[in-house]
Design an enzyme around this catalytic site. Sequence first.
Site, mmCIF file in Angstrom:
data_model
loop_
_atom_site.group_PDB
_atom_site.id
_atom_site.type_symbol
_atom_site.label_atom_id
_atom_site.label_comp_id
_atom_site.label_asym_id
_atom_site.label_seq_id
_atom_site.Cartn_x
_atom_site.Cartn_y
_atom_site.Cartn_z
ATOM 1 N N GLU A 138 12.005 -13.538 -3.805
ATOM 2 C CA GLU A 138 13.224 -14.325 -3.645
ATOM 3 C C GLU A 138 13.224 -14.929 -2.236
ATOM 4 O O GLU A 138 12.413 -14.522 -1.402
ATOM 5 C CB GLU A 138 14.453 -13.453 -3.856
ATOM 6 C CG GLU A 138 14.415 -12.167 -3.082
ATOM 7 C CD GLU A 138 15.439 -11.155 -3.614
ATOM 8 O OE1 GLU A 138 16.001 -10.441 -2.769
ATOM 9 O OE2 GLU A 138 15.664 -11.114 -4.833
ATOM 10 N N HIS B 35 -3.767 -5.175 10.059
ATOM 11 C CA HIS B 35 -3.273 -3.804 10.202
ATOM 12 C C HIS B 35 -4.318 -2.753 9.840
ATOM 13 O O HIS B 35 -3.977 -1.606 9.577
ATOM 14 C CB HIS B 35 -2.005 -3.609 9.352
ATOM 15 C CG HIS B 35 -0.821 -4.381 9.874
ATOM 16 N ND1 HIS B 35 0.360 -4.508 9.192
ATOM 17 C CD2 HIS B 35 -0.653 -5.061 11.039
ATOM 18 C CE1 HIS B 35 1.208 -5.241 9.903
ATOM 19 N NE2 HIS B 35 0.615 -5.593 11.024
#
Length: 256
Positions: free
Chosen positions: A226, A130
Amino acid sequence: MAASGDSVEKQAAFETAASIIRVAERIAVLTGAGVSAESGLPTFRGAGGLWEGQRVEDVATPFAFRRNPEFVWRFYNARRTNLRTVRPNAGHFALAALEESRPAGAFTLITQNVDGLHRAAGNRRILELHGNLGRVRCTGCARIEDRRDEALDDLPRCERCGAVLRPDVVWFHEPLPEDSWAEAEAATSACQCFLVVGTSAIVYPAAGLISSAQCNGAAVIEVNLEPTEASRLADVGLYGPSGKILPRLVEMLRST
Ligand SMILES: [Zn+2]
């Protein structure tokens, strides 16, 4: 016994990850915003969301820049000022140590981050999908320059041709840099271990690289705060802050 109060499952996941890395001849790593979050850089919430209080479509598209380049530059100049004070965290340094421990050319770091913190931490083979917030690109002559340490005007111009400069980052609706992308694909299909860190990997290009690694037989290790959409593609998942997980993993590799 599991160390430091970890569940047996968590300790086993670390051991599996370490054994995958140990036997891999080539490793490719894909990182995203989660790695830099612990350096104090806000994670960007994605298309349609807000980024530092601004709508993505007002600051991170070629249309926004055409409509109001000063506004876009003020936004990026604030990000650039912030960059001068942030430092790599323990997760960045662990990835640099991992590269250092491997033969030259056997480790490739592919990043979606534009903050330059992997280089600051010492990684050498880096593919910035990017772009890089420290660099500017001329909209006229296409010259690219590293202006990381300078404060720029609200509408900086090229010293050579006088055209307006833009941040050398990839905006929404823009293609990825072809050469970096081709190298990322090559490194991904040649690796035996693909490590995904700090990215939810549901969007292009991350998702595509994970599948491509798998199709070519690599084991996928996920390190995220997570479980994510990528978890179902991962052979092993290590969940928690990458600034804690990665140093522990690198330490395990050192001690055996
Ligand atoms: Zn120019």
